[in-house]
Design a protein around this motif. Structure first.
Motif, mmCIF file in Angstrom:
data_model
loop_
_atom_site.group_PDB
_atom_site.id
_atom_site.type_symbol
_atom_site.label_atom_id
_atom_site.label_comp_id
_atom_site.label_asym_id
_atom_site.label_seq_id
_atom_site.Cartn_x
_atom_site.Cartn_y
_atom_site.Cartn_z
ATOM 1 N N ASN A 129 -18.149 -34.724 -11.378
ATOM 2 C CA ASN A 129 -18.048 -33.115 -10.971
ATOM 3 C C ASN A 129 -17.966 -33.732 -9.144
ATOM 4 O O ASN A 129 -17.078 -32.657 -9.280
ATOM 5 C CB ASN A 129 -19.536 -32.851 -10.640
ATOM 6 N N ALA A 130 -18.696 -34.262 -8.836
ATOM 7 C CA ALA A 130 -17.156 -34.954 -7.502
ATOM 8 C C ALA A 130 -16.346 -35.208 -8.331
ATOM 9 O O ALA A 130 -15.203 -35.508 -6.702
ATOM 10 C CB ALA A 130 -17.905 -36.510 -7.304
ATOM 11 N N GLN A 136 -21.960 -36.702 -15.683
ATOM 12 C CA GLN A 136 -21.830 -35.583 -15.113
ATOM 13 C C GLN A 136 -21.537 -35.568 -13.883
ATOM 14 O O GLN A 136 -20.846 -34.744 -13.348
ATOM 15 C CB GLN A 136 -22.972 -34.739 -15.661
ATOM 16 N N SER A 137 -22.436 -36.265 -13.029
ATOM 17 C CA SER A 137 -22.818 -36.095 -11.212
ATOM 18 C C SER A 137 -21.329 -36.616 -10.984
ATOM 19 O O SER A 137 -20.982 -36.404 -9.838
ATOM 20 C CB SER A 137 -23.618 -36.343 -11.102
ATOM 21 N N ASP A 153 -29.860 -39.569 -16.810
ATOM 22 C CA ASP A 153 -29.807 -38.668 -15.729
ATOM 23 C C ASP A 153 -28.957 -37.893 -15.087
ATOM 24 O O ASP A 153 -28.217 -37.904 -13.321
ATOM 25 C CB ASP A 153 -30.436 -39.965 -14.193
ATOM 26 N N ASP A 154 -28.076 -37.757 -16.107
ATOM 27 C CA ASP A 154 -26.975 -36.837 -15.790
ATOM 28 C C ASP A 154 -25.337 -37.844 -14.495
ATOM 29 O O ASP A 154 -24.968 -36.778 -14.496
ATOM 30 C CB ASP A 154 -26.685 -35.207 -15.427
ATOM 31 N N HIS A 155 -25.928 -39.226 -14.955
ATOM 32 C CA HIS A 155 -25.422 -40.125 -14.322
ATOM 33 C C HIS A 155 -23.381 -39.241 -14.402
ATOM 34 O O HIS A 155 -23.015 -39.567 -13.618
ATOM 35 C CB HIS A 155 -24.950 -41.684 -14.360
#
Ligand SMILES: NC(=O)C1=CN([C@@H]2O[C@H](COP(=O)(O)OP(=O)(O)OC[C@H]3O[C@@H](n4cnc5c(N)ncnc54)[C@H](OP(=O)(O)O)[C@@H]3O)[C@@H](O)[C@H]2O)C=CC1
Ligand SMILES: O=C(O)[C@@H]1CCC=N1
Length: 288
Positions: free
Chosen positions: A268-269, A264-265, A260-262
């Protein structure tokens, strides 16, 4: 008391006053000395120098706080390197106005402080350059970005470049707006990697390794992966593919890490928060 800088001894490198010699300033100082900048050309102002800095100054002849511990000089310098915390710079700058002259380059490595801030803080300087290195500079492997004030003469850009490349790579940015983003990525980035090592260590313990073995393996894995990436120059995704046997252990592990692109997210944050903080540290900045 003045610093009594020996201009002749500078031998082309010019005179340097380093304002703040903590982790980053100290790392840069060691890089300059290793690259042959004459110690007699360098003065350091730091109110509470660490013992290894005191020892370095005594051994090499770098002048450390000659004005009774006060960061004050009356002789103009060719380059003032500003390596204090951004929260400290308003008071630190007040003590060094006398070193500024039309030929002086101010080279700042402070997070957040903009070229406009530097111009306000050091109005009598000839030029200002804003740079963002990172802590691997301590072993000559720093990654630095820099941006120069409009109209900065080529000679001063080159002077800044030679001081910055003494501790690693340098990329000039045309757009100052990118410096906060680079700060979030490469300036703060080493901390994210160290945290990854901490997390890997704990995860290793979770799957049954003794803590000391887990830590040694986590450290060696990150060191080795970084060295491999540096040695081959291959894209990270290709290197990852090289570890990932179809239907093997890595694929099983990555199915969790990449779900779920955890991650990556989260990154990003992470970078958004760091860049936002850099922006807050600009101007007159927050006090803490
Ligand atoms: N650490 C990092 O990875 C990176 C840091 N930077 C930037 O580098 C700068 C320094 O950070 P860092 O080296 O980590 O911080 P440190 O706290 O290790 O170093 C700052 C040094 O400045 C000294 N200092 C405080 N006030 C004055 C003053 N008035 N005159 C002269 N020196 C003073 C401090 O002394 P004391 O300890 O007594 O306050 C300290 O020795 C910051 O602006 C940061 O944004 C940039 C890239 C990476
Ligand atoms: O954390 C900080 O503010 C500094 C700037 C980049 C790395 N350390």
């Amino acid at each position: 008391m003045t610093f009594d800088i020996d201009h002749k001894a500078a031998d082309g490198a010019g005179t340097i006053l380093l304002l703040g010699a903590g982790r980053m300033g100290g790392a840069m100082l060691r890089g300059w000395l290793a690259q042959g900048v004459p110690a007699s050309a360098i003065s350091v102002a730091d109110p509470s120098p660490a013992p290894d800095l005191v020892e370095l100054a005594a051994r090499t002849g770098v002048r450390l706080n000659p004005a009774d511990g006060a960061p004050v000089d009356t002789a103009p310098v060719d380059t003032l390197v500003v390596a204090v915390k951004p929260q400290m710079v308003e008071s630190a700058a007040a003590g060094v106005q006398a070193v500024l002259a039309p030929h002086t380059l101010v080279l700042s490595i402070m997070a957040g402080k903009t070229l406009a801030d530097l111009r306000r803080l050091f109005p009598a300087a000839g030029s200002v350059v804003r740079a963002m290195p990172n802590l691997p500079a301590a072993v000559g492997r720093g990654a630095t970005v820099a941006v120069a004030e409009a109209g900065c003469p080529a000679e001063r850009r080159e002077r800044a470049a030679s001081l910055l490349t003494a501790v690693g790579s340098l990329e000039w940015l045309a757009d100052e707006a990118l410096v906060d983003a680079a700060t979030a990525l490469s300036g703060s980035g080493p901390a994210y990697v160290f945290y990854l090592v901490e997390c890997l260590t704990r995860a290793g313990v979770e799957v049954g390794l003794p803590a000391d073995v887990s830590e040694r393996l986590a450290r060696a894995t990150v060191e080795g992966a970084g060295a491999l990436m540096g040695a081959t120059g291959q894209p990270a995704a290709e290197l990852r593919a090289g570890v990932t046997s179809p239907g093997g252990t890595t694929a099983a592990g990555l199915s969790k890490l990449m779900a779920d692109d955890h991650l990556q997210s989260l990154l990003n944050a992470t970078l958004r928060a760091a860049a936002q903080r850099a922006a807050e540290l600009g101007g007159t900045g927050p006090k803490a």
